[in-house]
Design an enzyme around this catalytic site. Structure first.
Site, short mmCIF file in Angstrom:
data_model
loop_
_atom_site.label_atom_id
_atom_site.label_comp_id
_atom_site.label_asym_id
_atom_site.label_seq_id
_atom_site.Cartn_x
_atom_site.Cartn_y
_atom_site.Cartn_z
N ASN A 9 0.94 -0.92 -0.25
CA ASN A 9 0.11 0.06 0.12
C ASN A 9 0.52 1.45 0.04
OD1 ASN A 9 -2.17 2.17 0.55
ND2 ASN A 9 -2.09 1.51 2.59
N TRP A 10 0.71 2.02 -0.99
CA TRP A 10 1.45 2.98 -0.92
C TRP A 10 1.59 4.47 -0.47
CZ3 TRP A 10 3.35 1.94 -7.17
CH2 TRP A 10 4.18 1.04 -7.16
N LYS A 11 0.22 4.66 -0.06
CA LYS A 11 -0.53 5.74 0.40
C LYS A 11 -0.10 6.46 -0.32
CE LYS A 11 0.18 2.84 4.69
NZ LYS A 11 -0.17 3.17 6.59
N HIS A 96 -9.18 0.43 5.26
CA HIS A 96 -7.63 0.85 6.41
C HIS A 96 -8.03 1.59 7.41
CE1 HIS A 96 -3.23 2.27 6.88
NE2 HIS A 96 -3.17 1.03 5.78
N GLU A 98 -6.27 4.29 8.32
CA GLU A 98 -5.47 6.29 8.17
C GLU A 98 -7.74 6.14 7.32
OE1 GLU A 98 -2.33 5.13 6.14
OE2 GLU A 98 -1.74 4.40 7.54
N GLU A 168 -4.27 -4.98 11.11
CA GLU A 168 -3.49 -3.64 11.21
C GLU A 168 -3.72 -3.42 12.76
OE1 GLU A 168 -2.25 -2.55 6.92
OE2 GLU A 168 -3.66 -0.92 7.05
N GLY A 174 3.05 1.96 10.60
CA GLY A 174 4.34 2.77 10.36
C GLY A 174 4.68 3.70 11.53
N SER A 214 4.82 -2.30 9.90
CA SER A 214 5.94 -2.73 10.11
C SER A 214 6.42 -3.65 9.85
CB SER A 214 6.45 -1.76 11.87
OG SER A 214 5.70 -0.47 11.81
N GLY A 235 3.22 -1.82 4.07
CA GLY A 235 3.80 -0.08 3.85
C GLY A 235 4.42 0.91 3.44
N ASP A 426 -21.06 -31.71 0.03
CA ASP A 426 -19.32 -32.49 -0.21
C ASP A 426 -19.31 -33.00 1.09
OD1 ASP A 426 -17.93 -33.42 -2.78
OD2 ASP A 426 -17.02 -34.46 -0.59
O1 LIG Z 1 -1.66 -0.94 4.77
C1 LIG Z 1 -0.37 -0.63 5.12
C2 LIG Z 1 0.05 -0.78 6.50
O2 LIG Z 1 -0.45 0.57 6.41
C3 LIG Z 1 1.29 0.01 7.55
O3 LIG Z 1 2.34 0.12 7.43
P1 LIG Z 1 3.66 -0.04 7.68
O4 LIG Z 1 4.25 -1.19 6.83
O5 LIG Z 1 4.26 1.32 6.77
O6 LIG Z 1 3.87 0.13 8.86
#
Ligand SMILES: O=C[C@H](O)COP(=O)(O)O
Length: 530
Positions: A9-11, A96, A98, A168, A174, A214, A235, A426
């Protein structure tokens, strides 16, 4: 269907040029990715189309990071599921933390988004996770249970199969602080239990659950070896191609199960191989490869003990010469194995059964399956004959039961030939899950699948198909007869020609009339009517 998945996830971190560079770097490394790991990246909306184009013919999928809960209309700034689909996307991340935290996404709103995504054939990566406060006051399980139940439990089991869950913990996102592998495993197992309570163990077992928070190359191995952790949502580490690729490759060969392989040398090959496959299937062997001298058969090590072979009929019959050797099998990628050994099957130039990676052909009835280890691909004589019977019958408006459905191909063909409704049952969890997957793949919404035995039959059917084995058929034929409508048809297979008299006798005692039978490699597929 449960898969190993690593998603990045490149945010809101990379612009167009950086996206193109990151994709170029990933493409260079993509040929090192294990074939049993699905890899997904989620750039920003503005860069999705570029990513789709750049990743054409590359083993990396593209996901959006969120989407609107509305189909379309005056929602300035929003992006709809249809828009995502229209540029070739198959995945979307929803819920997510966020988005929940900064954009007010509630469980109720997410439930709407999930439905719209699925209606547009987008697979959803659905995020859940507790805040630090919840973990401190021990409400983390309740919070996640609520997110799952309010966001997803309006879905049918088949719909749930299109959901990937990402756990998560917000306190680990993060922050550099990772949940321990034990904490991740504990929550993933909890999520599976919550799903099993609402659906079935089989459904729960087939959901992929990713861990996010993380994850980095140095901790991915340990996290991914936990039995309920099927991969990661990454992330920060997804923004560096080397780190992300190292995490993808950490999945390689991690959880492949230990098998025992038996190599049988048999004479005569026909019918011994067929009989051996049937007998070994009942003992728990789940993968077979026919060879020039006989058969290779594989069983999970935990299910194997030499004594299980003692009573096999193939050893008792003096006309058969059968010997075998046993070896421990190094970890094997079974998906790759069956792909190598699974060829398309055509029945009467009418019905083609093929895997997604085989070329399509113009036939009236095409069925696409991923049989993996399930029985009933059409390669076996009994399934082949049942397919022939189904092709020869009229199905419009009929209510059908496929008992012992295996991969679901018989149910799917009956449905494609016009059956009004089809139930498939089944006893084997793998078959149950595989049938769910195959009916979704072949878009047969009127087929319902249950996991269990004949005691689940509680409706009346115009046609019952049972491709099982002699003993189960003899045991369950009274139940089939009771649930067969007047003038209904019963198709039975899974027994040898020498068993036909006893099957006919049993049918007659239940008021069923023998009509005809097909014969292939000494196996029988018979039709009876009521
Ligand atoms: O979408 C990914 C997560 O929010 C994890 O982010 P992170 O690996 O930077 O902690």
């Amino acid at each position: 269907m449960r898969k190993k998945i690593v998603a990045g996830n490149w945010k809101m971190n990379v612009n167009l040029q950086q996206t193109q560079q990151l994709l170029t770097d990933l493409i260079e490394e993509a040929n090192t990715y294990p074939s049993d790991v699905k890899v997904i990246v989620a750039p920003s909306f503005t860069n999705l189309q570029t990513a789709v184009q750049q990743l054409e013919n590359v083993n990396i999928e593209v996901a959006a990071q969120h989407m609107s809960e509305h189909e379309k209309g005056a929602y300035t700034g929003e992006v709809s599921a249809d828009m995502l689909k229209s540029i070739g996307l198959n995945y979307v991340i929803l819920g997510h933390s966020e988005r929940r935290q900064y954009f007010g996404e509630t469980n109720a709103k997410l439930a709407q988004k999930v439905s719209i995504a699925l209606a547009n054939k987008l697979t959803v990566i659905f995020c859940v996770g507790e805040e630090l406060e919840n973990r401190k006051n021990n409400t983390h399980f309740d919070i996640v249970t609520q997110q799952i139940s309010e966001g997803l439990f309006h879905l049918s089991p088949v719909e749930l199969d299109k959901i990937i869950i990402a756990y998560e913990p917000v306190w680990a996102i993060g922050t550099g602080e990772t949940a321990s592998p034990e904490q991740a495993q504990e929550m993933h197992a909890h999520i599976r239990n919550v799903i099993a309570d609402r659906y079935t163990i089989g459904v729960a077992d087939s959901v992929s659950i990713l861990y996010g928070g993380s994850v980095k190359p140095s901790n991915a191995d340990e996290l991914f070896t936990k039995p309920d952790v099927d991969g990661g949502l990454i992330g920060g580490a997804a923004l560096k191609a080397d780190d992300f690729s190292a995490i993808v490759n950490a999945r390689s060969d991690q959880k492949l199960q230990q098998y025992v392989g038996l190599t049988f040398t048999v004479a005569p090959i026909n019918p011994v191989n067929e009989i051996l496959i049937a007998e070994l299937s009942e003992l728990g062997f789940d993968t077979f490869v026919e060879t020039e001298t006989g058969l290779e058969a594989y069983i999970l090590e935990e299910n194997f003990d030499h004594t299980i072979l003692d009573d096999l009929y193939v050893f008792e019959n003096p006309d058969f010469d059968v010997s075998y050797t046993v070896e421990q099998i190094a970890q094997v990628n079974w998906n790759e194995e069956w792909e190598k050994n699974f060829n398309p099957i055509k029945v009467d130039d009418q019905c083609l059964i093929r895997a997604p990676f085989h070329p399509a052909e113009e036939v009236p009835y095409e069925i696409i399956i991923e049989p993996k280890m399930s029985f009933g691909t059409g390669h076996h004589a009994t399934t082949y004959m049942m397919l022939k019977h189904i092709l020869a019958e009229k199905w419009e408006g009929k209510k059908v039961l496929d008992m012992g459905c295996g991969t679901g191909v018989l149910a799917i063909l009956a449905y494609k030939k016009g059956a009004a409704a089809v139930d498939a049952i089944d006893i084997d969890n793998w078959c149950y899950v595989n049938t769910l997957e195959n009916i979704a793949r072949n878009q047969c919404p009127a087929i319902s699948v249950k996991e269990g035995d004949a005691s689940l039959i509680n409706a009346t059917y115009n046609v019952i198909i049972a491709n099982i084995n002699r003993n189960i058929l003899l045991q369950d034929m009274p139940i089939y007869a009771t649930h067969l409508a007047e003038n209904g048809s019963l198709f039975l297979s899974g027994f040898y020609e020498e068993d036909l008299p006893v099957i006919k006798e049993k049918a007659a005692s239940l008021g069923l009339t023998y009509q005809t039978h097909l014969e292939k490699d000494k196996w029988i597929g018979a039709k009876f009517t009521k």
